[in-house]
Design an enzyme around this catalytic site. Sequence first.
Site, short mmCIF file in Angstrom:
data_model
loop_
_atom_site.label_atom_id
_atom_site.label_comp_id
_atom_site.label_asym_id
_atom_site.label_seq_id
_atom_site.Cartn_x
_atom_site.Cartn_y
_atom_site.Cartn_z
N HIS A 153 0.83 -1.21 0.00
CA HIS A 153 0.00 0.00 0.00
C HIS A 153 0.86 1.26 0.00
O HIS A 153 0.39 2.33 0.36
CB HIS A 153 -0.91 0.01 1.23
CG HIS A 153 -1.74 -1.22 1.37
ND1 HIS A 153 -2.63 -1.63 0.40
CD2 HIS A 153 -1.81 -2.14 2.38
CE1 HIS A 153 -3.22 -2.75 0.81
NE2 HIS A 153 -2.74 -3.08 1.99
N HIS B 45 -7.30 -4.40 -0.79
CA HIS B 45 -6.69 -5.71 -1.02
C HIS B 45 -7.38 -6.42 -2.19
O HIS B 45 -7.12 -7.59 -2.44
CB HIS B 45 -6.81 -6.60 0.22
CG HIS B 45 -6.25 -5.98 1.45
ND1 HIS B 45 -7.04 -5.34 2.38
CD2 HIS B 45 -4.97 -5.89 1.91
CE1 HIS B 45 -6.28 -4.88 3.36
NE2 HIS B 45 -5.02 -5.19 3.10
#
Length: 330
Positions: free
Chosen positions: A56, A218
């Site tokens: 991320h 995700h």
Amino acid sequence: MRMLINVPETVVADGLRGMAAAHPELSVDVDNRVIVRRDAPVEGKVGLVSGGGSGHEPLHGGFVGPGMLSAACPGEIFTSPVPDQMVRAASAVDGGAGVLFIVKNYTGDVLNFDMAAELAEDEGVRVGKVLVNDDVAVTDSLFTAGRRGTGATLFVEKIAGAAADEGAPLERVEAIGRQVNENARTFGVALSSVTTPSKGSPTFDLPDGELELGIGIHGEPGRERRAMMTSREIADFSVDAVLEDLRPTGPVLALVNGMGGTPLLELYGFNAEVQRVLAERGVAVARTLVGNYVTSLDMAGCSVTLCQVDEDLLRLWDAPVQTPALRWGR
């Protein structure tokens, strides 16, 4: 698989070694997976610790530095860090005023940070916690009980970090972080799937000509799939989804965030549409941030985060910050 890597097993360690070489102002422990401000601990200052699965970036390691986080704990790709990392980070940044854990609402993160808080307190470290759960797209997901934590994490880390740098006590820094989270909402859109190094192929099927509305960072499913929409149509849908839940009565911070695979040219064009929708809905925008800040590896797409602010929160947002990924005022 076309990735700029050696082997999937060393992706996180290789990235941390490169980060250490690029940012000598940080102390990067590659073996134990902890990134710490080199000046930590600062006596009398609340330490801020966050973390989560890698993939991320720049969240969270890119936000370690003056005005923001004291330390970050990177896990494996899309996998929570372990409690030992978090305890090590807390001990490294505790200057006697306590440590605030900032946790995105994913089951593994929550369980491990809770366990770490107990272990750290056994070692004499006072610990507060802010749980970030700003995603309005879905209530429960593959990774989460309740709402997912996404773009508002940046707002919490920046604003709480500024309060800590001013010398606010732990209880006040924690309250500010919770206030930011309670006043922030996010909605994300995927234009492509995400490819993890271990799998080497898309993690879910998103046919050409379709997009996913309400995607998670995700790759968790969102609200629905539709035929490809224009930037204008996506902005209308995303902003309205946020405003339906947030219902701001004052000015907002706006984050137009890329998921990792969308060029800045497109993000700025999308921001123009976001600003149009907000103006049409009568929402005043105090500040805007555009770029890749809370990503999902190579996913094409974007998210919109809005956070209602008062004068004090806006002042803390504007306060100086100097991290690898966010810096102004210094």
